[in-house]
Design a protein around this motif. Structure first.
Motif, short mmCIF file in Angstrom:
data_model
loop_
_atom_site.label_atom_id
_atom_site.label_comp_id
_atom_site.label_asym_id
_atom_site.label_seq_id
_atom_site.Cartn_x
_atom_site.Cartn_y
_atom_site.Cartn_z
N HIS A 30 0.79 -1.19 -0.02
CA HIS A 30 0.09 -0.03 -0.06
C HIS A 30 0.80 1.27 0.00
N VAL A 31 2.01 1.33 0.80
CA VAL A 31 2.95 2.42 0.50
C VAL A 31 3.39 2.36 -0.85
N ALA A 32 3.72 1.38 -1.42
CA ALA A 32 4.17 1.42 -3.07
C ALA A 32 3.07 2.25 -3.88
N VAL A 33 1.80 1.71 -3.41
CA VAL A 33 0.69 2.30 -4.48
C VAL A 33 0.51 3.82 -4.19
N VAL A 34 0.83 4.12 -3.13
CA VAL A 34 0.39 5.58 -2.89
C VAL A 34 1.69 6.59 -3.16
N GLY A 107 -10.88 12.63 10.69
CA GLY A 107 -11.48 12.97 9.14
C GLY A 107 -10.90 12.23 8.04
N ALA A 108 -10.34 10.99 8.33
CA ALA A 108 -9.21 10.23 7.21
C ALA A 108 -9.82 9.17 6.79
N ALA A 109 -11.27 9.01 6.67
CA ALA A 109 -12.05 7.96 6.27
C ALA A 109 -12.35 8.38 4.76
N TYR A 110 -12.39 7.38 3.84
CA TYR A 110 -12.66 7.63 2.67
C TYR A 110 -14.06 7.81 2.45
N ALA A 122 -3.56 10.02 -2.12
CA ALA A 122 -4.26 9.23 -0.81
C ALA A 122 -5.16 10.19 -0.14
N ASP A 123 -5.15 11.63 -0.03
CA ASP A 123 -5.90 12.34 0.91
C ASP A 123 -7.11 12.76 0.05
N ASP A 124 -7.07 12.61 -1.27
CA ASP A 124 -8.26 12.88 -2.04
C ASP A 124 -9.50 12.32 -1.73
N GLY A 125 -10.70 12.76 -1.41
CA GLY A 125 -11.79 11.95 -1.28
C GLY A 125 -12.02 11.64 0.24
N THR A 126 -11.17 11.86 0.94
CA THR A 126 -11.27 11.75 2.48
C THR A 126 -11.98 12.68 3.35
N VAL A 350 -2.99 10.08 6.61
CA VAL A 350 -2.51 11.35 7.36
C VAL A 350 -0.95 11.61 6.91
N THR A 351 -0.35 10.63 6.67
CA THR A 351 1.28 11.14 6.22
C THR A 351 1.23 11.90 4.96
N ALA A 352 0.37 11.52 4.05
CA ALA A 352 0.25 12.45 2.77
C ALA A 352 -0.19 13.52 3.14
N ARG A 353 -1.35 13.78 3.99
CA ARG A 353 -1.92 15.00 4.31
C ARG A 353 -0.96 16.01 4.76
#
Length: 396
Positions: A30-34, A107-110, A122-126, A350-353
């Protein structure tokens, strides 16, 4: 993701560490995907997602084994109400607490399916899910049964919905086992997983047929807000993976009874290990050319791996492999793996945010995985000791 067994007596040496290693594989993927999608495209490390297949197989093994051993020993079948209560205590307390913190606190739920916004953003749509009907699906782990809520909330939690499909079916499989055990013990043990094998193969065939005529991009076919993806994520499409775990339980119970007396333990492990490695090789080919069937074959590899570890234990011997696979760091992550699994993607969001610098390089992938795994393990430890373990020890 499968939850570890509720009672300590169900614990078998050598299997907790692989669960922890599987959790690490999921986090890395998942880290790789993001943060490094080019590595996914070039190295295809999304194959690491087969760790979920191992979780399903392990669940089939651990949960069917008590039924098989009780039938062998002439004891009564497990009480369904007790079984369901233990499953609820094992999964829901941790899930509900983590979901509420992620949704209402961070506030980090999709709020929309991430396929529509792009996983790499990753943060879009959350945000926070507040609409009552949608919120109810998440609180009951039924969000993966409806196109409009699939992959929303804590998106990896879809696998818990699939797990619950197996949890609901298992008592029926146990009833069939005990109904037939008097006259046909071998048929009684093999028939329930045999039926699930057919269900899984039929489910995969149906998914392949429907997806091929859908006209949707591959990602949307498998993960998007549509009924094709719902079927692809459903228990029916993964029933055979649980079935192979159940078959592993039947074989392990046979070893406990003294089966294969003319075969040395070393040769028995060699046979299971060869099966494991052969199935891994075939699954890798399928992953590139017929991905719909990858899990079906990787499940056979998981069966071989589990039995390679535990077959000496069934003979009352020490398993050197079990000592290796239960290496303390992995065993600890395996113990808290449910919480780690649920926390890791919100931590990614949250890391991406926060714009934490994670370069899209191999080094960046390793650094990002270490960071996110470390935070997830910390949060998972807190959740495990304050929520999971007390819930598991609670009795009405």
């Amino acid at each position: 993701m499968t939850a570890p067994p509720t009672q300590r007596k169900a614990w078998i040496a050598g299997l907790e560490g692989p669960r922890g290693f599987g959790a690490l594989c999921v986090v890395l993927g998942h880290v790789a995907v993001v943060f490094a999608p080019w590595i996914v495209a070039d190295a295809r490390i999304d194959y690491l997602g087969q760790a979920l297949t191992f979780f399903f197989v392990l669940s089939g093994f651990l949960l069917y084994l008590p039924y098989v051993t009780r039938a062998d020993n002439g004891r009564g079948k497990p009480v369904a109400s007790t079984y369901f209560a233990s499953r609820v205590r094992r999964v829901f307390p941790a899930y509900l607490v983590i979901f509420c913190i992620v949704n209402f606190g961070l506030g980090a739920a999709y709020t929309v399916n991430p396929v529509m916004t792009g996983w790499e953003r990753a943060d879009d749509g959350t945000g926070t899910i507040t609409e009552p009907a949608r919120l109810l699906t998440h609180l009951t782990l039924t969000q993966s049964l409806f196109p409009e809520t699939l992959q929303t909330g804590i998106n990896p939690a879809w696998s818990l919905t699939t797990e619950w499909g197996f949890y609901l079916v298992l008592p029926v499989a146990g009833w069939l086992l005990f109904a037939l055990r008097g006259t046909r013990p071998i048929v009684a043990a093999i028939l329930p997983p045999g039926i699930l094998l057919v269900v899984g193969w039929a489910g995969n065939a149906a998914v392949s047929l429907l997806q091929s005529s859908s006209g949707l991009p591959v990602q949307q076919q498998n993960w998007g807000p549509n009924w094709y993806a719902i079927l692809a994520r459903s228990f029916f499409a993964f029933a055979d993976t649980f079935a192979w775990g159940m078959i592993a339980a039947v074989l392990y119970a046979a070893i406990l009874r003294g089966a294969f007396p003319g075969v040395s333990t070393a040769r028995l492990q060699l046979a299971f290990g060869t099966l494991c490695m052969s199935a891994v090789a075939v699954s890798m080919v399928l992953f590139l050319h017929a991905p719909r069937w990858t899990a079906s074959v990787f499940a056979v590899a998981s069966l071989g791996f589990i039995l390679t570890i535990v077959s000496p234990l069934g003979r009352g011997e020490q398993s050197r492999l079990a000592v290796i696979t239960d290496w303390l760091p992995f065993r600890y992550i395996g113990t808290i793996s449910l919480s780690v699994y649920l926390w890791h993607y919100p931590v990614i969001i949250v890391t991406a945010r926060l714009d934490v610098p994670i370069p899209a390089t191999v080094f960046g992938l390793l650094w990002g995985t270490a960071l996110i795994l470390g935070v997830s393990v910390l949060l998972g430890t807190i959740t495990y000791y304050t929520i999971e373990r007390p819930a598991m020890r609670w009795r009405a």
